[in-house]
Design a protein around this motif. Sequence first.
Motif, short mmCIF file in Angstrom:
data_model
loop_
_atom_site.label_atom_id
_atom_site.label_comp_id
_atom_site.label_asym_id
_atom_site.label_seq_id
_atom_site.Cartn_x
_atom_site.Cartn_y
_atom_site.Cartn_z
N VAL B 59 -38.02 -74.59 -91.67
CA VAL B 59 -37.70 -73.94 -92.93
C VAL B 59 -38.41 -72.58 -92.92
CG1 VAL B 59 -39.57 -75.12 -94.16
CG2 VAL B 59 -37.66 -74.22 -95.46
N GLY B 61 -38.90 -68.67 -95.22
CA GLY B 61 -38.66 -67.94 -96.46
C GLY B 61 -39.42 -66.63 -96.50
N TYR B 80 -35.14 -64.41 -98.54
CA TYR B 80 -34.43 -65.53 -97.89
C TYR B 80 -35.25 -66.80 -98.03
CZ TYR B 80 -37.45 -64.56 -93.77
OH TYR B 80 -38.51 -64.35 -92.94
N PHE B 82 -34.30 -70.67 -96.31
CA PHE B 82 -33.25 -71.53 -95.75
C PHE B 82 -33.82 -72.58 -94.81
CE2 PHE B 82 -33.43 -69.65 -91.59
CZ PHE B 82 -33.70 -68.31 -91.80
N GLY B 100 -28.86 -72.30 -97.27
CA GLY B 100 -29.76 -71.76 -98.29
C GLY B 100 -29.46 -70.29 -98.49
N ARG B 101 -30.51 -69.49 -98.75
CA ARG B 101 -30.33 -68.03 -98.82
C ARG B 101 -30.72 -67.45 -97.45
NH1 ARG B 101 -32.38 -64.58 -103.84
NH2 ARG B 101 -30.65 -65.82 -104.67
N ASP B 141 -26.27 -66.65 -100.52
CA ASP B 141 -26.57 -68.07 -100.71
C ASP B 141 -25.38 -68.86 -100.18
OD1 ASP B 141 -28.75 -67.10 -101.99
OD2 ASP B 141 -28.07 -67.57 -104.02
#
Lengths: 173, 380
Positions: B59, B61, B80, B82, B100-101, B141
């Motif tokens: 993951v 971000g 972001y 995701f 996700g983003r 997204d």
Amino acid sequence: MQDDKAADRTVFSFTCIQIQLATGGLWSCLEFWYRCSMFKYLFLVFVLFFSLSSQAVQVIAHPSVELKQLSPAQLRALFSMRQTQWPDGSAVRVFVLSSDHPLHQNFCKEQLRMFPYQLDNIWNRLSFSGIGTRPQLVSSEQELLQMIQLTPGSIGYSSISAEDTGVRIIEIL
Amino acid sequence: MGCLALPSQANEWQWHGFLAQGVIQADKSNFINRSGEPSLALTELGLNGALQLQPNLRVAGQVVYLDGGNRYPDGLKLDYLFVDWALVNQLDWRLNVYAGRFKNQHWIYSSTRDVPLTRPSIVLPQSVYFDTFRDIAVSSDGLALKASVDTTAGHLELNWSLGATPLSDKQTRLLLGEQVQGKSRQKYVHQASLFWQPEFSNWTLGISLLDSEFSYRSAAEAPFLDADFVVQRVMFNAQYLQERWQLVAEVFQERMDTSGFFAPDFEVQQFGQGGYVQGLYQVSPGFRLNATLDYFVANKDDRRGKNLEQSSQGSIPAYFGYQHSFSLAASKDLAPRVRVQLEHHWMEGTGRLAPGVLPDLVTNQDRYWQLWALQLMYWF
């Protein structure tokens, strides 16, 4: 293909013998120069320079890595941090020297056939868009070798002979 | 040997970030501000983290704070976040799914356009990297795929994504016009791209496709009506790399279809074109120069904007139909993770100044304008 490679190796060995003979013939002249203190240090620098520059960069890995050979494309995928697992599913750990280190530059050009800034750009893009990580940076060639010895799944490079150091030497096809 | 730290293993975080502050001035235009005075609205801060959960699952971000003046909405943004699932991870090919983003991976600088250390200039060529569209173009997204293949023909990378970006009121006003009070929404953005680097070649070639729809729902008392917009883009890119210098180019054609907004039966379709050519030269380690030619026309059948001026009864000057520029930039590394960047742009036309639909005719009264910027950055 294999025959071509064998022929290449034969030519290379023959060339090495020729160079050695030529070097031997010149030895008496060089010995005279060596005895002159003025040239003594210059000669040492000259020998050191050529012994370093002619040293091929070896790709080395932790013994847990089961592969003995990699293609240049596979090697690029590993050092570009795109390939993150070995075929057995274990994690790839990549170790590198800084981009301005001569050994890193040699490795990029000779083995990866890339420019060091290309790798920097790829790693920055991966780590700042979230889809990957940078390799682990080490500060010296000795530390690089030690990290490869210590870390399962690791891969790196070396200019010093890595035989008998407990690491696996990977042949690039 | 005992003092050496082992690299991060599974379930350990990796952190990176950047801080950049600069000064920027764009006289005779509303690119940064209306006054045309030098501004400190050139702030970019970011912090990202990634966590490897399983060998094939991670993951990632990033949070950013951006202030670019009038270029894009300022403030704190989730850039972001995701989940990255490696479906295939073999020596010769890989396939990842992102949910996700996620960042736009389809253009040369799209995924890191707001990360100062990764771009060749502070302000990127506006034909392709239109700042007003920054929030829409930078991430979405939804769901994305990346496949990369290594063959004897070279390296191939295929990206596909489907998603949408939420639009703030400020973004809506930047896109459409200051007077607009309704809400806009991106219905979807569908993109695909292919990059190919032939084996042992210094070339990388790419193509990217974009298809997107937007809707606008008017406020009850507003003068503008409900509308739908379709944007479609085809873009080609090429990079040629040498040890000391690089050439980079991206060219595109874009279809924009507007229905409604000005009148219920209003319907306009136009094809814009643009692109840039950029030369980068490394003078010495850590010291780089960059020259860029940028070209954009909003309507390929009206390259000098004459029809635009005539159809608006002279209220919109012709130079709102295009924007071309030449820029020079220099960057110098002051320390291993500290860089200063300086650049100057000479512009002709105002076709890439916000707002896109109802242009700012009060501030942008000059066909020729200039822009300079100086930025100091640090990253870790």
